[in-house]
Write a protein that holds these residues in place. Sequence first.
Motif, PDB file in Angstrom:
ATOM      1  N   MET A   1       0.822  -1.213   0.000  1.00  0.00           N
ATOM      2  CA  MET A   1       0.000   0.000   0.000  1.00  0.00           C
ATOM      3  C   MET A   1       0.854   1.260   0.000  1.00  0.00           C
ATOM      4  O   MET A   1       0.371   2.362   0.122  1.00  0.00           O
ATOM      5  CB  MET A   1      -0.929  -0.001   1.207  1.00  0.00           C
ATOM      6  N   GLY A   2       2.187   1.053  -0.060  1.00  0.00           N
ATOM      7  CA  GLY A   2       3.071   2.218  -0.113  1.00  0.00           C
ATOM      8  C   GLY A   2       3.105   2.997   1.179  1.00  0.00           C
ATOM      9  O   GLY A   2       3.051   4.224   1.160  1.00  0.00           O
ATOM     10  N   VAL A   3       3.195   2.316   2.326  1.00  0.00           N
ATOM     11  CA  VAL A   3       3.223   2.995   3.619  1.00  0.00           C
ATOM     12  C   VAL A   3       4.581   3.662   3.819  1.00  0.00           C
ATOM     13  O   VAL A   3       5.625   3.056   3.563  1.00  0.00           O
ATOM     14  CB  VAL A   3       2.969   1.982   4.765  1.00  0.00           C
ATOM     15  N   ASP A   4       4.562   4.918   4.270  1.00  0.00           N
ATOM     16  CA  ASP A   4       5.797   5.648   4.557  1.00  0.00           C
ATOM     17  C   ASP A   4       6.281   5.249   5.952  1.00  0.00           C
ATOM     18  O   ASP A   4       5.750   5.701   6.967  1.00  0.00           O
ATOM     19  CB  ASP A   4       5.520   7.156   4.490  1.00  0.00           C
ATOM     20  N   LEU A   5       7.287   4.387   5.988  1.00  0.00           N
ATOM     21  CA  LEU A   5       7.755   3.838   7.270  1.00  0.00           C
ATOM     22  C   LEU A   5       8.563   4.839   8.092  1.00  0.00           C
ATOM     23  O   LEU A   5       8.989   4.529   9.209  1.00  0.00           O
ATOM     24  CB  LEU A   5       8.582   2.572   7.016  1.00  0.00           C
ATOM     25  N   THR A   6       8.778   6.051   7.550  1.00  0.00           N
ATOM     26  CA  THR A   6       9.506   7.072   8.323  1.00  0.00           C
ATOM     27  C   THR A   6       8.570   7.899   9.207  1.00  0.00           C
ATOM     28  O   THR A   6       9.019   8.773   9.944  1.00  0.00           O
ATOM     29  CB  THR A   6      10.255   8.036   7.373  1.00  0.00           C
ATOM     30  N   LYS A   7       7.272   7.629   9.136  1.00  0.00           N
ATOM     31  CA  LYS A   7       6.319   8.396   9.955  1.00  0.00           C
ATOM     32  C   LYS A   7       6.681   8.248  11.440  1.00  0.00           C
ATOM     33  O   LYS A   7       7.030   7.143  11.881  1.00  0.00           O
ATOM     34  CB  LYS A   7       4.882   7.908   9.720  1.00  0.00           C
ATOM     35  N   PRO A   8       6.579   9.337  12.205  1.00  0.00           N
ATOM     36  CA  PRO A   8       7.067   9.298  13.599  1.00  0.00           C
ATOM     37  C   PRO A   8       6.345   8.308  14.501  1.00  0.00           C
ATOM     38  O   PRO A   8       6.917   7.819  15.473  1.00  0.00           O
ATOM     39  CB  PRO A   8       6.857  10.736  14.089  1.00  0.00           C
ATOM     40  N   TRP A   9       5.072   7.984  14.192  1.00  0.00           N
ATOM     41  CA  TRP A   9       4.324   7.099  15.099  1.00  0.00           C
ATOM     42  C   TRP A   9       4.798   5.643  15.032  1.00  0.00           C
ATOM     43  O   TRP A   9       4.587   4.884  15.956  1.00  0.00           O
ATOM     44  CB  TRP A   9       2.826   7.176  14.844  1.00  0.00           C
ATOM     45  N   PHE A  10       5.452   5.265  13.928  1.00  0.00           N
ATOM     46  CA  PHE A  10       5.841   3.862  13.803  1.00  0.00           C
ATOM     47  C   PHE A  10       6.872   3.434  14.838  1.00  0.00           C
ATOM     48  O   PHE A  10       6.980   2.257  15.166  1.00  0.00           O
ATOM     49  CB  PHE A  10       6.347   3.564  12.383  1.00  0.00           C
ATOM     50  N   LYS A  11       7.647   4.387  15.365  1.00  0.00           N
ATOM     51  CA  LYS A  11       8.665   4.008  16.362  1.00  0.00           C
ATOM     52  C   LYS A  11       8.020   3.517  17.662  1.00  0.00           C
ATOM     53  O   LYS A  11       8.678   2.877  18.483  1.00  0.00           O
ATOM     54  CB  LYS A  11       9.605   5.186  16.649  1.00  0.00           C
ATOM     55  N   HIS A  12       6.709   3.804  17.843  1.00  0.00           N
ATOM     56  CA  HIS A  12       6.011   3.354  19.055  1.00  0.00           C
ATOM     57  C   HIS A  12       5.371   1.983  18.881  1.00  0.00           C
ATOM     58  O   HIS A  12       4.962   1.372  19.859  1.00  0.00           O
ATOM     59  CB  HIS A  12       4.922   4.360  19.447  1.00  0.00           C
ATOM     60  N   TYR A  13       5.257   1.525  17.644  1.00  0.00           N
ATOM     61  CA  TYR A  13       4.589   0.243  17.395  1.00  0.00           C
ATOM     62  C   TYR A  13       5.335  -0.902  18.095  1.00  0.00           C
ATOM     63  O   TYR A  13       6.544  -1.069  17.886  1.00  0.00           O
ATOM     64  CB  TYR A  13       4.556  -0.052  15.889  1.00  0.00           C
ATOM     65  N   PRO A  14       4.647  -1.704  18.896  1.00  0.00           N
ATOM     66  CA  PRO A  14       5.287  -2.914  19.417  1.00  0.00           C
ATOM     67  C   PRO A  14       5.541  -3.872  18.261  1.00  0.00           C
ATOM     68  O   PRO A  14       4.876  -3.803  17.218  1.00  0.00           O
ATOM     69  CB  PRO A  14       4.258  -3.483  20.395  1.00  0.00           C
ATOM     70  N   GLU A  15       6.493  -4.775  18.407  1.00  0.00           N
ATOM     71  CA  GLU A  15       6.848  -5.667  17.291  1.00  0.00           C
ATOM     72  C   GLU A  15       5.691  -6.560  16.870  1.00  0.00           C
ATOM     73  O   GLU A  15       5.631  -7.036  15.730  1.00  0.00           O
ATOM     74  CB  GLU A  15       8.070  -6.505  17.651  1.00  0.00           C
ATOM     75  N   GLU A  16       4.698  -6.770  17.780  1.00  0.00           N
ATOM     76  CA  GLU A  16       3.555  -7.635  17.435  1.00  0.00           C
ATOM     77  C   GLU A  16       2.572  -6.965  16.478  1.00  0.00           C
ATOM     78  O   GLU A  16       1.743  -7.631  15.864  1.00  0.00           O
ATOM     79  CB  GLU A  16       2.788  -8.032  18.710  1.00  0.00           C
ATOM     80  N   VAL A  17       2.607  -5.629  16.379  1.00  0.00           N
ATOM     81  CA  VAL A  17       1.650  -4.913  15.518  1.00  0.00           C
ATOM     82  C   VAL A  17       2.304  -4.586  14.179  1.00  0.00           C
ATOM     83  O   VAL A  17       3.309  -3.870  14.131  1.00  0.00           O
ATOM     84  CB  VAL A  17       1.162  -3.610  16.194  1.00  0.00           C
ATOM     85  N   PRO A  18       1.762  -5.100  13.081  1.00  0.00           N
ATOM     86  CA  PRO A  18       2.353  -4.818  11.765  1.00  0.00           C
ATOM     87  C   PRO A  18       2.098  -3.377  11.325  1.00  0.00           C
ATOM     88  O   PRO A  18       1.041  -2.818  11.616  1.00  0.00           O
ATOM     89  CB  PRO A  18       1.639  -5.804  10.845  1.00  0.00           C
ATOM     90  N   LYS A  19       3.048  -2.799  10.631  1.00  0.00           N
ATOM     91  CA  LYS A  19       2.872  -1.428  10.126  1.00  0.00           C
ATOM     92  C   LYS A  19       2.011  -1.439   8.860  1.00  0.00           C
ATOM     93  O   LYS A  19       1.318  -0.482   8.551  1.00  0.00           O
ATOM     94  CB  LYS A  19       4.241  -0.792   9.848  1.00  0.00           C
ATOM     95  N   THR A  20       2.084  -2.544   8.143  1.00  0.00           N
ATOM     96  CA  THR A  20       1.256  -2.715   6.952  1.00  0.00           C
ATOM     97  C   THR A  20       0.782  -4.162   6.913  1.00  0.00           C
ATOM     98  O   THR A  20       1.443  -5.041   7.463  1.00  0.00           O
ATOM     99  CB  THR A  20       2.037  -2.357   5.662  1.00  0.00           C
ATOM    100  N   MET A  21      -0.380  -4.391   6.325  1.00  0.00           N
ATOM    101  CA  MET A  21      -0.999  -5.715   6.371  1.00  0.00           C
ATOM    102  C   MET A  21      -1.522  -6.138   5.004  1.00  0.00           C
ATOM    103  O   MET A  21      -1.750  -5.291   4.136  1.00  0.00           O
ATOM    104  CB  MET A  21      -2.184  -5.695   7.368  1.00  0.00           C
ATOM    105  N   GLU A  22      -1.727  -7.442   4.860  1.00  0.00           N
ATOM    106  CA  GLU A  22      -2.450  -7.981   3.704  1.00  0.00           C
ATOM    107  C   GLU A  22      -3.909  -8.124   4.126  1.00  0.00           C
ATOM    108  O   GLU A  22      -4.199  -8.746   5.154  1.00  0.00           O
ATOM    109  CB  GLU A  22      -1.888  -9.343   3.313  1.00  0.00           C
ATOM    110  N   TYR A  23      -4.825  -7.593   3.337  1.00  0.00           N
ATOM    111  CA  TYR A  23      -6.245  -7.658   3.701  1.00  0.00           C
ATOM    112  C   TYR A  23      -6.972  -8.686   2.844  1.00  0.00           C
ATOM    113  O   TYR A  23      -6.684  -8.822   1.657  1.00  0.00           O
ATOM    114  CB  TYR A  23      -6.892  -6.274   3.569  1.00  0.00           C
TER     115      TYR A  23
END
Length: 569
Positions: free
Chosen positions: A1-23
Motif C-alpha cells: 500500500m506504499g506505507v511511509d515507514l519514516t512516519k514518527p508514530w511507527f517508532k512506538h509500534y510494538p513488534e507484534e503490531v504490523p505497520k502494513t498488512m495484507e487484507y
Amino acid sequence: MGVDLTKPWFKHYPEEVPKTMEYDNRPLHGLLMDAAENYPDKVAIHFMGKELTYQEVYDSAKKFASYLQGLGLEKGDRVAIMLPNSPQSVISYYGALLAGGIVVQTNPLYTERELEYQMKDSGAKFLVCLDILLPRANNVKGETNLEHLIVTGIKDYLPFPKNLVYPFIQKREYNMVVKPEHAGDTHVWTKMLEEASGNVTMHEFDPEEDLALLQYTGGTTGYPKGVMLTHHNLVSNTQMSKAWIYKAEYGKETVLGILPFFHVYGMTAVMNLSIMMAQKMVLVPKFDVDTVLKLIEKEKPTLFPGAPTIYIGLLNHPKIQKYDLSSIEACLSGSAPLPVEVQQNFEKVTGGKLVEGYGLTESSPVTHSNLIYDDRRAGTIGIPWPDTDSKIFKPDTLEEMPVGEVGEVAVKGPQIMKGYWNRPEETENTLKDGWLLTGDMGYMNEDGYFYIVDRKKDMIIAGGFNIYPREVEEVLYEHEAIAETVVAGIPDPYRGETVKAYIVLKDGAQLTEEELDQYCRENLAAFKVPKLYEFREELPKTAVGKILRRKLVDEEKEKMEQEKANSSS
C-alpha cells in the motif's frame, strides 16, 4: 500500500503490531462463514440467558437470506435493520449481506419523521424491526419504497420461562403488546425461519467496489447522509482491530456487547471483530448499570469496547467494589473524549487496560488509537493504525501544517468510505486526493501522537451519540411560537456535552419549558432532545445576521468557570 515507514508514530509500534498488512479480498459475510466452519460449536451469542453457536447463527443467517431472495431481493437492494443488540440484529445483518443486500442500520429510537427520511433517502425495500416498533414502521411505509416489514420480538430468543414472562413486562413498560400477523407484506420472524429453505443464491462480489453498508451520519447540511462503506472498508478495519489487540486469541475471548450495533463503532469493534475472531458476544440490548455489573461478574468478558459515559456510569455505581470485574483485559473507548480520571479509576477497579481511540463513520470507523498494552498517553487520541496515514492540513486547503500547529485532521487508508450516498458534491468536499477531511481540529506532536482540540463543524457529541444542531433547530423552527432558535453543545461532566436550545419567542407568544420539551420528544429521538432550554429576548449575531453559536458556548464556559471559582473560594 506504499506505507511511509519514516512516519514518527511507527517508532512506538510494538513488534507484534504490523505497520502494513495484507487484507482479505472478500465480502464481509465471509467472516461468519469462516467462523461457522472453524468454530461451529463455539458459543457466538449469549443473550439474556439464551446461547447460540456459530453454526446456529450461520444457519439462521442463510435462512434469512433465502427468505429475502424469495421476496425478490436483488443484489444491491437496501435492507434496513431497526433493532437493539440481539441475536436478530446479528443474524439479519449477515443474512442481508449473504443475500446480496446493502445493510442500512437504523436507530430504534428514531421518530416517524426521522425514520421516514432515512427510508426515503436510502430507498430501502425491506425493514427488520421490533414488534413494538411496527406501528411506527407502518405509519411511514406508504411514504417510502418499503415493500416488506419483517417483525421480531425480544421474546423470540429468550429462554424459558423468560419468554413467557416478557409480554407482561412489555405491557408494563410500553403499555402495548403487538401481535403481528404473518401475512401480506408483514413477515413474522419465527414463521419466516420455519418457512425459509436456507438455500441462498450466492453472488459475485467486488469487495472494493460493492457496498456492504449505508451508515447514516449528519453534517453541516443538517440532514443525515448515507456513508457508503464497501465490504473492503469494513473487512480491513476489522482486521486492523485484531492487529491492535494482538494479545486476544481466536476462539477464546468473551466480549461485552453494550455498544449498539446500529452505531458503526459497535458494529465494527464488537460485532464484526467478534465474528472474525469467533468470540463469544454477551449482548446487552439496553444499558443498565446493575445488569451490566452482574453480567461482567457472571460471564467474565475479557474485552469491553465502550464509550466514556458507559465507563462513568459503572464507576458511579455505589456498590461497584462488591463486583468482581477482574476478567476485563482490554477496553477501547471511542465516540467521545475519555477523561483521564475515568481511565485511571476504571483500570484500578478492573485491573485491565482502558485506552482512547478515534474515528468517524466515514472511516469504518477507527483511524487512531492509543496502544493498549504499551506506550499510552492520556489526553491524546493516540497514533494512526496500520496502513492508515494522517496529516494536519491548513483548514480548507491541502497545505500540511508544521508539527504542533493546529489544523484540520485528515486521514487516508483502506477503511475510508467510497463517498456519500447520492451526494457527489458533499463527497467531493470531504474526500480530497484520497484524504478524508474529518472536520476535527487538532495537532500532532513530535512523537507522532495526535490531539483533538475542537470540531470544525458544530456537531454535538453527547453520551457517544452524534447530534447535529441544524436537525434539532429545524424541528424547533416548526413550532408556531418560536421566532428564532439556535442549538449548541455545552460542556457536561457526564455526557461530554449536552444539548442546549436558546429560544426567542414571537411577539405575544407564550410557551413553557415543559410544553417545548414535550413537543421535542414527539419529533426527535430521545438522545437529540435538548436537556436545557433558555428563553432570550434576542440572540447574538454577526453583521449579516448569522447567529453566533460559538459565542453562546463561550458564555456557558465562562459561567461554569465563574461558578467553579466561587465554589472553591
